[in-house]
Design a protein around this motif. Sequence first.
Motif, PDB file in Angstrom:
ATOM      1  N   TRP A 247    -101.652 -12.082 -75.624  1.00 36.51           N
ATOM      2  CA  TRP A 247    -100.608 -11.483 -74.803  1.00 36.51           C
ATOM      3  C   TRP A 247    -101.149 -10.918 -73.499  1.00 36.51           C
ATOM      4  O   TRP A 247    -100.438 -10.884 -72.489  1.00 36.51           O
TER       5      TRP A 247
ATOM      6  N   LEU B  18     -96.355 -11.684 -67.474  1.00 33.40           N
ATOM      7  CA  LEU B  18     -95.103 -11.192 -68.043  1.00 33.40           C
ATOM      8  C   LEU B  18     -93.938 -12.134 -67.721  1.00 33.40           C
ATOM      9  O   LEU B  18     -93.017 -12.281 -68.524  1.00 33.40           O
TER      10      LEU B  18
ATOM     11  N   VAL C 280     -93.907 -14.679 -70.309  1.00 39.69           N
ATOM     12  CA  VAL C 280     -93.432 -14.098 -71.563  1.00 39.69           C
ATOM     13  C   VAL C 280     -91.910 -14.014 -71.573  1.00 39.69           C
ATOM     14  O   VAL C 280     -91.255 -14.331 -72.577  1.00 39.69           O
TER      15      VAL C 280
ATOM     16  N   GLY D  59     -89.836  -9.504 -75.724  1.00 38.94           N
ATOM     17  CA  GLY D  59     -90.912  -9.971 -74.862  1.00 38.94           C
ATOM     18  C   GLY D  59     -91.645  -8.833 -74.169  1.00 38.94           C
ATOM     19  O   GLY D  59     -92.885  -8.796 -74.156  1.00 38.94           O
TER      20      GLY D  59
ATOM     21  N   PHE E 148     -95.556  -7.702 -75.021  1.00 37.32           N
ATOM     22  CA  PHE E 148     -96.510  -7.788 -73.920  1.00 37.32           C
ATOM     23  C   PHE E 148     -97.218  -6.456 -73.708  1.00 37.32           C
ATOM     24  O   PHE E 148     -98.452  -6.393 -73.652  1.00 37.32           O
TER      25      PHE E 148
END
Length: 365
Positions: free
Chosen positions: A201, A206, A209, A236, A240
């Motif tokens: 991650w 992001l 994600v 998500g 993250f």
Amino acid sequence: MKQHQFQPSLPPPPNTVGIVGWMRKNLFSSPLNGITTVLLAYFAFQLIWSVLDWGVFNASWIGTTRDDCTSTGACWVFISVRWEQFMYGFYPTEELWRPRLFYGTLAILVALMAYEKTPKRSWIFIFFGSAYPILMAGLLEGSMFGLPSVDTHQWGGLLVTLILAIIGIVLSLPIGVVLALGRRSKMPIISKLSVFYIEVWRGVPLITVLFMASVMLPLFFSGGVQTDKLVRALIGVTMFYSAYMAEVVRGGLQAIPKGQYEAADSLGLGYWQKMRLVVLPQALKITIPSIVNNFLSLFKDTSLVLIIGMYDVLGIGQSANTDPNWLGYSTESYVFVGLVFWVFCFGISRYSIYLENKLNTGHKR
């Protein structure tokens, strides 16, 4: 024999104490420093005056159309006309009492939790982290209280920003603590799984994600199962930032002296007692700046949900800028959105400084 009498001490010269003394020491300690201070003060005054003249003194505040913006300064009429969209998105007008109730209860709970002498403060924390999100979700969506249903695609503005930020902050910290403990675990399977989760991650942007949560996450559910876009974004963002929070907490755990672990073991404490009572309180205390830094990054990164079709406060501002009736007022929109983010981030930052000063007792002599 006449005894010697000491004269009383004279006060320091007036130009060495107070604000005059501070200015002589820090701003005018040499001719070069004095010239630099005067020049910087002149440019700062020009800049501040220009901003105030544009945004306050020469601005238009009252009206309903762009024709009311008759001055050469900012047109805050644009913000007032779009105020409900900035605050609630496209939430139905007749149901606006629901997000307003959410804002009101949230402000009250935050004030009660921030005030040290609040009775039953620990219970308020538990309520805020458990039942409150469920009650507010039912209120805003309408499924729990027999209210008209309002789909989340109608939510927007500051409402979406706060929901994403609060849920992300509340969930990412405990998940990050568990991942940090798992990474330092002596059990190989738990340690390897925690390392794999964290590194995967942390190695993905992001934006990617959010795309995965919006597009790919539904593929992992059985046929016919529908997942809300807001819920997918929350998953998500939480997954993250929990990886980043894990590394912050792990740094705090590694900073604790080995003697603290040995002292807890000598008292006969089990693993979870040792972590809960001895290690984690110290680790979290010394990592407050890094934890708050992650919180601030999470709050600001909520604006990225615009790329998956959700309109947070920045998304509402950008959509308002495309209105043909209000073209040319994008500066006011971005200034307002920036001020909203700054107010919340500055408040979180100042409270974290207060916590640091309060919990810094172990380093005082």
